[in-house]
Design an enzyme around this catalytic site. Structure first.
Site, PDB file in Angstrom:
ATOM      1  N   CYS A  74      17.344   2.301  23.429  1.00 32.53           N
ATOM      2  CA  CYS A  74      18.271   2.150  22.294  1.00 32.53           C
ATOM      3  C   CYS A  74      18.437   0.724  21.781  1.00 32.53           C
ATOM      4  O   CYS A  74      18.088   0.422  20.638  1.00 32.53           O
ATOM      5  CB  CYS A  74      19.646   2.695  22.677  1.00 32.53           C
ATOM      6  N   HIS A 130      25.567  -0.809  19.380  1.00 39.22           N
ATOM      7  CA  HIS A 130      24.839  -1.071  20.627  1.00 39.22           C
ATOM      8  C   HIS A 130      24.057  -2.384  20.617  1.00 39.22           C
ATOM      9  O   HIS A 130      22.998  -2.493  21.237  1.00 39.22           O
ATOM     10  CB  HIS A 130      23.893   0.101  20.959  1.00 39.22           C
TER      11      HIS A 130
END
Length: 557
Positions: A74, A130
């Site tokens: 990610c 993130h």
């Protein structure tokens, strides 16, 4: 005459602004290669097919990018997308950013929305960030986005919006905020408590589109819709399960429902663009951040491997470009392109769409693919670095050069390439079970494939093509010279000051202002920038004194 010229100039300026394309980037999370309708393998039983009518329709009217690569995890993928630079040049990867570690995307990195401001774009992010939050300067609203509704972490519960970072420690992680003159603490958002996360993201996106079409029609918009779907945990409203009653594995049934819910949400976004009068001038990009994980029953078949690996199933992702604003030529519209492309290419490609022509502040690894996508011209890319760490005696990662791909067996973070990795398919295929080709053994701790003739990585050519092996090995080692360490290895402390229990909201919040915080990079960067700018030099102080004296003199007049 003078007023007429001024009015004409204003009219032309407005026309130029209106002519700029709206760019909608829809980023799916952990989406399997074989979980979109147009990829699903012939021979699958009807009971195992996942319905994605909106994605199929959008892709059919656009161009499918079938040789599109990303990073296997990610944070590295998101950092590469936003900066146009490899993780080995930003320090975000191969590992993801932990909620408890005091770092984020380095301050020197300039991301897409910041560059788009040069073309007067409105910029919005809905969903997953993130890329760090220990200091408010890491927030997306401090780095070029006008607004943010979403969460900081890698995953969270779809209903409660609590994130645990795969640890026993849980904290609330739903935020909303706007850009200000200075980065501000963005407080938790409770409006959607108990609402399915995907629904909240789509609702906010539709609201932004409606407002933009009504009140800012002459301003181009960049929307980064970083969906929670279909990352685990496996959760979906019951109404999406009924159509998959024939899938025997319960987890796969939930996953299928999650995919269909995502597809429906994307359909709602495109309809909102049409209702707002924006669709005809929109470029919509859809992509996944990496391959699907087997633990969530995602299906990457017939590709080998899964998320967090450098096998094709971990790094080759679903992607397409569509929308009337793309103005695709007849040679590519409705077709599949096999031009080599990497996630870093979106940064310069989007800037070209927007008409941003200024030089990049940092050297880009990405190249604009806009001509290749819209006209079918040859891709300017010939090489992809999937993961790389600085020289350390052990080789980690993978590289592709032309038709050839070299993978190293040693694992670091998200660059694992395990022996016996299979071409997995989901549980529940009771008939027409597909063929699985055994994984070849590594040779000298590596695998070499001609990925064009052997896309499923079945035959290791290290021994039969030693010159090609050595060529790619030499290239990889040369590129390592410019690689920087993964910041996850630099910031090794899981800072107790980060824990939700330390604040009144029981939420994951910045903690850089706490004494003894490990989150110091932004303060150090600001101090260094202040000094480098000459702000404290004698000359600058003299100029400041002259300016103040001038103001005082004018005030006395």
């Amino acid at each position: 005459m003078q007023w007429a010229l001024i009015l004409l100039a204003l009219a032309l300026a407005c026309q130029a602004a209106a002519a700029k394309k709206h760019v909608i980037f829809v980023f799916a999370d952990d989406y399997g290669w074989n979980d979109v309708g147009y990829h699903q393998v012939l021979g699958q039983t009807t009971n195992n097919l996942i319905s994605t009518p909106n994605l199929d329709s959008l892709a059919a009217s656009g161009v499918k990018l079938e040789n599109y690569y990303t990073q296997p995890l990610c944070s590295p993928s998101r950092g590469a997308l936003m900066t146009g630079r490899y993780p080995s040049h930003t320090g975000i990867g191969p590992m993801v950013i932990s909620l408890q570690k005091g770092y984020g995307l380095p301050p020197k990195e300039v991301i897409i929305p910041k560059r788009l401001k040069e073309a007067n774009y409105a910029t919005h992010i809905v969903g997953k960030w993130h890329l760090g939050f220990c200091d408010p300067h890491y927030y997306p609203t401090a780095r070029g986005f006008d607004t943010w509704f979403g969460y900081s972490s890698g995953m969270q519960d779809y209903w409660t919006h609590f994130s645990d970072d795969y640890s026993p420690i849980k904290g609330y992680d739903f935020k909303t905020g706007k850009a200000g003159s200075e980065p501000e603490l963005i407080l938790p958002e409770s409006k959607y408590n108990g609402t399915y996360g995907l629904f909240a993201h789509i609702s906010e996106t539709v609201s932004i589109i409606k407002d933009h079409g009504k009140n800012h029609a002459d301003t181009p918009m960049f929307m980064y819709l970083a969906l929670q779907s279909v990352h685990d945990p496996l959760e979906v409203p019951d109404k999406y399960l009924a159509q998959y009653a024939g899938i025997t594995d319960p987890n796969r049934r939930i996953y299928a429902g999650m995919v269909t819910a995502m597809d429906e949400g994307i359909g709602n976004v495109t309809q909102a663009l049409k209702d707002a009068g924006m669709w005809d001038n929109t470029v919509l990009i859809f992509a996944s951040d990496n391959g699907g994980p087997w633990k969530a029953t995602a299906d990457n078949y017939p590709l080998r491997g899964q998320k967090a690996t450098n096998w094709e199933g971990g790094i080759r992702a679903v992607a397409f470009v569509t929308g009337p604003g793309a103005e695709l030529s007849s040679s590519v519209k409705g077709k599949s392109l096999n031009n080599l492309m990497h996630i870093t290419d979106w940064h310069p490609t989007i800037l070209e769409i927007a008409g941003v022509k200024s030089s990049a502040p940092n050297a880009l690894d990405g190249v604009s693919q806009w001509s290749a996508i819209t006209k079918g011209t040859t891709s300017p890319r010939t090489r992809v670095v999937y993961n790389m760490s600085p020289k350390s005696g052990t080789l980690h990662g993978a590289i592709r050069e032309g038709d050839w791909k070299l993978i190293f067996k040693s694992a670091v973070g998200g660059s694992a390439a395990a022996e016996n990795t299979v071409q997995a398919y989901p549980k529940g295929w009771t008939t027409n079970t597909p063929t699985q080709t055994p994984c070849p053994a590594s040779i000298n701790g590596a695998w070499l494939f001609n990925i064009v003739t052997d896309p499923y990585e079945t035959t290791n050519l290290v021994s039969t093509n030693p010159d090609k092996y050595q060529e790619l090995l030499n290239t990889f080692q040369q590129l390592q010279e410019s690689a920087v360490p993964d910041l996850n290895d630099v910031y090794t402390v899981y800072d107790p000051l980060s824990l939700p229990s330390t604040n009144q909201w029981n939420a994951w919040m910045p903690w850089s202002d706490e004494p003894n915080s490990t989150c110091t990079a932004w303060q150090e960067y600001i101090s260094a920038s202040w000094e480098e700018s000459g702000a404290m030099t004698t000359a600058s102080i003299s100029l400041l004194a002259l300016a103040v004296a001038g103001v005082m003199h004018i005030a006395r007049l």
